[in-house]
Write a protein that holds these residues in place. Structure first.
Motif, PDB file in Angstrom:
ATOM      1  N   ALA A  57      25.458 -15.535  -3.817  1.00 53.87           N
ATOM      2  CA  ALA A  57      24.135 -15.964  -4.286  1.00 53.87           C
ATOM      3  C   ALA A  57      23.096 -15.357  -3.351  1.00 53.87           C
ATOM      4  O   ALA A  57      23.329 -15.244  -2.140  1.00 53.87           O
ATOM      5  N   LEU A  58      21.960 -14.971  -3.921  1.00 53.78           N
ATOM      6  CA  LEU A  58      20.932 -14.301  -3.134  1.00 53.78           C
ATOM      7  C   LEU A  58      19.633 -15.096  -3.156  1.00 53.78           C
ATOM      8  O   LEU A  58      19.199 -15.578  -4.203  1.00 53.78           O
ATOM      9  N   GLU A  59      19.033 -15.200  -1.955  1.00 49.75           N
ATOM     10  CA  GLU A  59      17.756 -15.880  -1.823  1.00 49.75           C
ATOM     11  C   GLU A  59      16.769 -14.941  -1.143  1.00 49.75           C
ATOM     12  O   GLU A  59      17.123 -14.230  -0.189  1.00 49.75           O
ATOM     13  N   LEU A  60      15.532 -14.960  -1.608  1.00 47.08           N
ATOM     14  CA  LEU A  60      14.505 -14.073  -1.071  1.00 47.08           C
ATOM     15  C   LEU A  60      13.470 -14.891  -0.310  1.00 47.08           C
ATOM     16  O   LEU A  60      12.960 -15.891  -0.830  1.00 47.08           O
ATOM     17  N   TYR A  61      13.183 -14.468   0.949  1.00 49.50           N
ATOM     18  CA  TYR A  61      12.214 -15.159   1.789  1.00 49.50           C
ATOM     19  C   TYR A  61      11.116 -14.189   2.202  1.00 49.50           C
ATOM     20  O   TYR A  61      11.386 -12.995   2.436  1.00 49.50           O
ATOM     21  N   ASP A  62       9.899 -14.686   2.303  1.00 44.22           N
ATOM     22  CA  ASP A  62       8.815 -13.814   2.739  1.00 44.22           C
ATOM     23  C   ASP A  62       8.778 -13.753   4.267  1.00 44.22           C
ATOM     24  O   ASP A  62       9.614 -14.350   4.949  1.00 44.22           O
ATOM     25  N   GLU A  63       7.796 -13.041   4.819  1.00 44.13           N
ATOM     26  CA  GLU A  63       7.741 -12.807   6.259  1.00 44.13           C
ATOM     27  C   GLU A  63       7.464 -14.077   7.058  1.00 44.13           C
ATOM     28  O   GLU A  63       7.730 -14.129   8.251  1.00 44.13           O
ATOM     29  N   SER A  64       6.929 -15.103   6.403  1.00 41.41           N
ATOM     30  CA  SER A  64       6.677 -16.366   7.090  1.00 41.41           C
ATOM     31  C   SER A  64       7.891 -17.279   7.091  1.00 41.41           C
ATOM     32  O   SER A  64       7.867 -18.349   7.698  1.00 41.41           O
ATOM     33  N   ASP A  85       8.383  -4.898   1.594  1.00 35.32           N
ATOM     34  CA  ASP A  85       8.935  -4.490   2.889  1.00 35.32           C
ATOM     35  C   ASP A  85       8.786  -5.630   3.898  1.00 35.32           C
ATOM     36  O   ASP A  85       7.705  -6.214   4.038  1.00 35.32           O
ATOM     37  N   GLY A  86       9.881  -5.926   4.611  1.00 37.68           N
ATOM     38  CA  GLY A  86       9.853  -6.969   5.628  1.00 37.68           C
ATOM     39  C   GLY A  86      10.327  -8.320   5.135  1.00 37.68           C
ATOM     40  O   GLY A  86      10.541  -9.231   5.941  1.00 37.68           O
ATOM     41  N   PHE A  87      10.493  -8.480   3.812  1.00 40.13           N
ATOM     42  CA  PHE A  87      11.039  -9.730   3.296  1.00 40.13           C
ATOM     43  C   PHE A  87      12.507  -9.845   3.689  1.00 40.13           C
ATOM     44  O   PHE A  87      13.162  -8.851   3.995  1.00 40.13           O
ATOM     45  N   ARG A  88      13.030 -11.073   3.696  1.00 39.92           N
ATOM     46  CA  ARG A  88      14.435 -11.307   4.050  1.00 39.92           C
ATOM     47  C   ARG A  88      15.250 -11.664   2.810  1.00 39.92           C
ATOM     48  O   ARG A  88      14.862 -12.536   2.038  1.00 39.92           O
ATOM     49  N   LEU A  89      16.351 -10.965   2.643  1.00 38.35           N
ATOM     50  CA  LEU A  89      17.282 -11.241   1.553  1.00 38.35           C
ATOM     51  C   LEU A  89      18.504 -11.930   2.157  1.00 38.35           C
ATOM     52  O   LEU A  89      19.243 -11.328   2.927  1.00 38.35           O
TER      53      LEU A  89
END
Length: 244
Positions: A57-64, A85-89
């Motif tokens: 399962a994949l979750e996407l997080y922003d830079e904060s 660019d810079g987001f966390r997967l």
């Protein structure tokens, strides 16, 4: 949001920081095409982390650090979820029996080691021990020569101790013993490190990239023990003059 999705429909790839739920030391910056569907993203990540596509399962997080989306639809393109660019997967491994669980891929102490008894090892004909015994049998003096080289001038160091005042020849240079022992970067055998009273040396105790001792710059020297005399050798008075 519509503007963001239009931006992701171009040909430019996006660089995401990838983390894993089970592998705490796993972190990688991976570049993806926004045209890849989620299933293709999972295929790419499977080769990097070992979690199977069906259990991922994949979750996407922003830079904060805020969660932006859960990539729940394998058929949708990555760009649909508006990554930048810079987001966390973040990979979540849903398989309780996955190869990534239990720390096996990170902590080698958990892996059962192969052991062999001394008796069984002695019976083997392809071991390093047998190879070494064969080499010694073919050239019995080689081992003796190596030992003699490694212990060269060791006997002369018996009365030389760190902290002893000394005088070094040639030149009657005085100082204090700072090191006694081997220095492989200089050659086999034993050496003595000296901190000279005056800047008559070549270094500060760092010899060919190896720190043997510490002293002021240009006060350090390393010589063979046969060049060193220890005893009552006080510092010379630089203003002392010979009697007339």
């Amino acid at each position: 949001m519509a503007t963001s999705r239009l931006q992701m429909e171009g040909d430019d790839s996006v660089l995401l920081h990838v983390t894993h739920s089970n592998l705490k030391s796993f972190a990688a910056d991976v570049r993806f095409s926004p045209q890849m569907n989620v299933e293709a993203v999972k295929e790419k990540l499977w080769k990097k982390c070992g979690t199977s596509v069906n259990a991922m399962a994949l979750e996407l997080y922003d830079e904060s650090g805020s969660k932006v989306a859960v990539l729940s639809d394998d058929t949708r393109p990555l760009g649909f979820y508006s990554p930048f660019d810079g987001f966390r997967l973040h990979i979540v491994d849903l398989d309780p029996s996955s190869v990534t669980t239990g720390g096996w891929l990170e902590d080698t102490s958990l892996v059962e080691k192969y052991t062999i008894s001394e008796e069984d090892y002695a019976k083997r004909t392809d071991s390093y021990r047998k190879f070494k015994e064969k080499r010694v049998a073919q050239n019995p003096t080689a081992s003796e020569v190596k030992t003699k080289e490694e212990d060269f001038m060791e006997d002369l160091c018996a009365n030389i101790k760190v902290g002893d005042r000394c005088q070094v020849e040639p030149g009657e240079k005085r100082g204090v013993v700072k090191y006694v022992g081997r220095a492989e970067s200089l050659g086999p055998g034993y050496w003595v490190g000296i901190q000279y009273d005056e800047p008559l040396g070549k270094h500060d105790g760092m010899v060919k990239g190896t720190r043997l001792f510490e002293c002021p710059q240009l006060h350090g020297g390393v010589v063979r023990p046969d060049k060193v005399k220890v005893g009552d050798y006080p510092e010379r008075d630089p203003f002392e003059e010979d009697e007339i």
